[in-house]
Design an enzyme around this catalytic site. Structure first.
Site, PDB file in Angstrom:
ATOM      1  N   VAL A  30     -18.668   4.011  25.348  1.00 27.66           N
ATOM      2  CA  VAL A  30     -17.822   3.109  24.558  1.00 27.66           C
ATOM      3  C   VAL A  30     -16.441   3.740  24.339  1.00 27.66           C
ATOM      4  CG1 VAL A  30     -17.593   1.891  22.355  1.00 27.66           C
ATOM      5  CG2 VAL A  30     -19.864   2.206  23.384  1.00 27.66           C
ATOM      6  N   ASP A  31     -15.393   3.022  24.754  1.00 29.66           N
ATOM      7  CA  ASP A  31     -14.010   3.481  24.531  1.00 29.66           C
ATOM      8  C   ASP A  31     -13.832   4.944  24.951  1.00 29.66           C
ATOM      9  OD1 ASP A  31     -13.881   0.998  23.314  1.00 29.66           O
ATOM     10  OD2 ASP A  31     -13.881   1.791  21.275  1.00 29.66           O
ATOM     11  N   PHE A  32     -14.372   5.326  26.090  1.00 26.85           N
ATOM     12  CA  PHE A  32     -14.441   6.762  26.357  1.00 26.85           C
ATOM     13  C   PHE A  32     -13.160   7.393  26.893  1.00 26.85           C
ATOM     14  CE2 PHE A  32     -16.337   4.885  30.212  1.00 26.85           C
ATOM     15  CZ  PHE A  32     -15.879   5.650  31.257  1.00 26.85           C
TER      16      PHE A  32
END
EC number: 3.1.1.11
Length: 600
Positions: free
Chosen positions: A435-437
């Protein structure tokens, strides 16, 4: 006869020269007389005009005598007695300055604030019409001064030593980023050629503090204190942008050779550098060596950094031998131009497990933080082992301006790589997450990187990027160029069940461009995921150019106002290394492999 003729000719020429000299003297005298006459006439006209003004002033003074005190009248008589009055010139200067301020403020989003602050700043030192440099400096100074006032306002309730234990970490974040903001304001005040870079970072730092605060009352107070500062910083960025000269197109790279694996290498690189970049193993001459087994100068990376001499000139090289180094490392602001290299991104590994679920602010969870300018890392792995259930857990946080990462590995789950501020370049790196890395508000370009999407927790969706631009005038964004975006082995068998996207807005003006990359069918046909409530879909800047692969089709992409469906090459060029992060000025001199323009 010949000599006699020559004598006669010489005598005739002497007489002619004498006559010409006499004529020049006469002409010179006439010109001087005319000039003197003109000057006398001008002086008489001036005297006549002055007498007329004196008569008018006397009439004014007589009228004033009936209404004002005698001492005021005496003062006016003194002015009318032949001492020049510059009030008219001053009034004209003020009017011209107001026009200039009004004009330049039209490019800003907070026009009333812009005009009032600039007029106030310029009023005390007006000697003529302000130029672009003076207007920019006045705008930046106003923003910086207001920020200092905001810090004073918040100091009463931001004392870390007296705050409740649960608030101390977040207040510590604010303290750090406020210091960084002041430092970058100082950069901007000196007339740095990279004003957009420094001012964008200032805006990011301010927002970082606000985002870190979880206690509502404190957060509201800080937001109010920073409100005008953010407006003035935004105005400064807009003014800088209005004067900005477009960067020239990157020069064609005709003379290039390929290394093993097809990596581009500039011809200006030394033989040694070419050889070093062929593989993970390096043979640079280090200033310090780190080895867990005691065979080096230090057993930890942190100790090697602490030993860096104050004021060291040149590039300081640290070699980190094979091993897993369990430590949280910070390359501080004072540690500039540090190069750190290992024996391979899966051999030399820095690891930690700080995470948000355990009460640590995201900003402070980083296993490795690179802050000092000019940081360079090669062949090192940065890992956060907290796991997906711990949510935000950063492996690498970067706010170093002109930072470079070559053949490195960033591994985590949620928010793996925090590209926080300034200009950053990544080449040949391996980045893993869920996630949103890849997130943050830097101007970051990724070239020839492998971006691997992992299996998330139940009910989660994957997003590769979450760019955090908070103002449309910021010079920031995330650019993925010539990268490979695909599913990790943990996700490969379930990629049809778990949705994955190229990105989603972290802030209102989020900007991400994916160009000339290979996008696997792991990416959903929508391409981009809206934030909760549809936040930012009209104001983001998302674009794709000349990509290939099963997930690259733009036909079914989102229908947002902020998605650039028709994105042309001339637009894509603006986000290449040469133009977007001014790589021509600083990357070429390092000898790193880089493509300054488009690949096609």
């Amino acid at each position: 006869m010949a000599f006699q003729d020559f004598d006669q000719i010489s005598e005739r020429r002497r007489i002619e020269r004498k006559q010409r000299l006499k004529q020049r003297i006469i002409i010179g005298v006439v010109v001087i007389i005319l000039l003197l006459s003109g000057a006398v006439a001008a002086f008489l006209i001036f005297l006549n005009s002055s007498k007329s003004d004196d008569t008018d002033d006397a009439g004014d003074n007589t009228e004033t005598l009936d209404n004002d005190k005698t001492n005021n009248n005496a003062g006016k008589d003194t002015k009318s007695s032949g001492v020049p009055n510059d009030k008219g010139n001053n009034d004209q200067n003020v009017m011209e300055a107001q026009k200039a301020v009004h004009k330049i403020c039209q490019s800003t989003d907070y026009k009333e604030t812009c005009e009032s602050r600039l007029e106030k700043s310029l009023s005390s030192k007006l000697l003529g019409l302000p130029g672009p440099d003076e207007l920019m400096k006045a705008a930046i100074s106003a923003a910086s001064d207001e920020f200092d006032n905001a810090i004073k306002q918040t100091s009463a309730f931001m004392k870390v030593e007296t705050a409740p234990d649960n608030q101390k970490p977040t207040l510590d974040v604010c303290k750090q980023v406020f210091e960084d903001a002041q430092s970058d304001f100082n950069h901007s005040r000196t007339g740095s050629p990279d004003l957009g870079n420094w001012l964008s970072a200032v805006m990011t730092y301010q927002q970082t503090c606000i985002d870190a605060i979880t206690e509502d009352a404190t957060r509201t107070s800080i937001e109010q204190a920073l409100k005008v500062t953010k407006e003035l910083t935004s105005n400064s960025l807009a003014i800088v942008s209005s004067f900005k000269t477009p960067a020239p197109a990157p020069a064609p790279m005709a003379h290039r050779r390929l290394l093993t694996g097809g990596s581009d290498v500039p011809t200006w690189m030394t033989h040694e550098t070419r050889r070093l970049l062929k593989a993970d193993a390096l043979s640079l001459t280090p200033n310090a060596t780190v080895a867990k087994d005691g065979s080096g100068d230090f057993t930890t990376i942190s100790k090697a950094l602490e030993a860096l001499p104050d004021g060291y000139q040149g590039r300081y090289v640290i070699y980190v031998k094979v091993g897993v180094y369990e430590e949280n490392v910070i390359v501080t602001k004072k540690m500039v131009n540090v190069t750190m290299y290992g024996d391979g991104s899966q051999k030399t590994i820095v690891t930690g497990n700080k995470n948000f679920a355990d009460g640590v602010p995201t900003f402070l969870t980083a296993t490795f933080a690179a802050i000092g300018e000019g940081f360079m890392a090669q062949s090192i792995g940065f890992i956060n082992t907290a796991g997906p259930e711990k949510h935000q857990a950063v492996a690498l946080r970067v706010q170093s301006d002109r930072s470079i990462f070559l053949n490195c590995r960033m591994e985590g789950y949620e928010q793996t790589l925090y590209v926080q501020t300034h200009r950053q370049f990544y080449r040949g790196c391996y980045i893993m997450g869920t996630v949103d890395f890849i997130f943050g508000d830097a101007a970051a370009v990724f070239q020839t990187c492998d971006i691997m999407i992992r299996k998330p927790m139940e009910n989660q969706q994957n997003t590769v990027t979450a760019q955090g631009r908070i103002d449309k005038h910021e010079t920031t964004g995330i650019v993925l160029q010539k990268c490979k975006i695909s599913a990790d082995s943990s996700l490969a068998g379930e990629k049809s069940k778990i949705r994955s996207y190229l990105g989603r807005p972290l802030k209102e003006y989020s900007r991400t461009i994916v160009m000339e990359s290979d996008i696997d069918d792991v990416i959903h046909s929508d391409g981009w995921l809206a934030a909760e409530g549809g936040f930012g879909v009209e104001t983001v800047y998302y674009a794709e150019y000349n990509n290939i692969g099963g997930g690259s089709r733009v036909k079914d992409r989102v229908k947002w106002g902020g998605y650039r469906r028709e994105f042309k090459k001339e637009e894509a060029v603006e986000f290449t290394v040469g133009r977007f992060i001014q790589g021509e000025n600083w990357l070429k001199s390092t000898g790193v492999p880089v493509r300054l323009g488009c690949y096609s």
